[in-house]
Design an enzyme around this catalytic site. Structure first.
Site, short mmCIF file in Angstrom:
data_model
loop_
_atom_site.label_atom_id
_atom_site.label_comp_id
_atom_site.label_asym_id
_atom_site.label_seq_id
_atom_site.Cartn_x
_atom_site.Cartn_y
_atom_site.Cartn_z
N ASP A 18 0.87 -1.17 0.00
CA ASP A 18 0.00 0.00 0.00
C ASP A 18 0.91 1.23 0.00
O ASP A 18 2.10 1.13 0.33
CB ASP A 18 -0.89 -0.03 1.24
CG ASP A 18 -1.75 1.22 1.39
OD1 ASP A 18 -2.36 1.64 0.41
OD2 ASP A 18 -1.77 1.77 2.51
N ASP A 20 -0.13 4.98 1.05
CA ASP A 20 -0.33 6.01 2.06
C ASP A 20 -0.27 5.45 3.48
O ASP A 20 -0.93 4.46 3.80
CB ASP A 20 -1.68 6.71 1.84
CG ASP A 20 -1.76 7.34 0.45
OD1 ASP A 20 -0.76 7.95 0.04
OD2 ASP A 20 -2.80 7.20 -0.21
#
Length: 234
Positions: A18, A20
């Site tokens: 991922d 963020d």
């Protein structure tokens, strides 16, 4: 006989990150909103609107279509050529300083093992792909943006890489690649990525939000705490 046997080829792993709050100590879309407001490309009211929408994200109830429409509106009508230098400045001034050193080390650890590394993010591809290039990863899956004559329309296309959509996009990516993988690793901070974590062989909760931390503890998943030099100031 032994001399006629085929050599055993070890298949690589696939490492999925991922973006963020996992690779960077911030949310890239939120940083981008502040960046374009500071550039005079958007009203300061957009910051408040975006922050309110992000509260829904934390609850797992965000309307991603509404979020994308709001954050893409200021750049709708811009050509990809006009946008490129803005994105380059953004990546260098806002993203590079926010990278978790441990995230970079983990990516390099996978590369040394011969693994394929990709990013899957619920952020627009206009931000995610340049960040993926900065990190020298193999590919990036993000929310795809519609363009007409190399001009952004402000709309999205295809399956949004958000929640269950990340699994859909990953499955499509795996089908389109001839390589086979021995095992799938995934690193993320958010309970919104639970469907993705449940779809891989080795799930890792990185700086997990409270809901994901609890789930990871119950499932005995590995929890990793990555720190940034500016953590105390954030």
């Amino acid at each position: 006989m032994l001399s006629n046997t085929q050599p055993i080829t070890k298949l690589p792993n696939l490492a999925i990150f991922d973006l963020d709050e996992t690779l960077i100590a911030a949310d890239s879309a939120s940083l981008w909103v502040r960046f374009i407001v500071n550039k005079g490309l958007a009203s300061p009211l957009l910051i408040e609107q975006e922050q309110n929408l992000m509260k829904d994200y934390a609850k797992g109830s965000m309307d991603m279509q509404s979020y994308m429409a709001a954050t893409l509106a200021p750049i709708a009508g811009m050509s990809t050529g006009e946008l490129a230098p803005l994105i380059e400045e953004f990546v260098q001034t806002c993203i590079r300083p926010a990278l978790f050193p441990a995230a970079i080390e983990r990516i390099e650890w996978h590369k040394r093992r011969g693994d394929t590394v990709i990013i899957i993010s619920a952020t627009g591809e206009h931000l995610v792909r340049p960040i993926a290039e900065l990190l020298l990863v193999d590919d990036a899956l993000a929310i795809n943006l519609e363009t007409q004559n190399n001009t952004l329309t402000g709309n999205t296309v295809g399956t949004l890489s958000y929640r269950e959509g990340k699994v859909v996009r990953l499955e499509a990516w795996l089908e389109s690649h001839s390589d086979s993988f021995n095992a799938l690793y995934c690193y993320t901070d958010s309970i919104n990525d639970l469907p993705l974590l449940q779809a891989v062989d080795h799930p890792f909760a990185v700086n997990p939000d409270p809901a994901l931390a609890l789930h990871a503890q119950m499932q005995e998943w590995t929890i990793m705490n990555w720190h940034h030099e500016n953590d105390i100031q954030r």
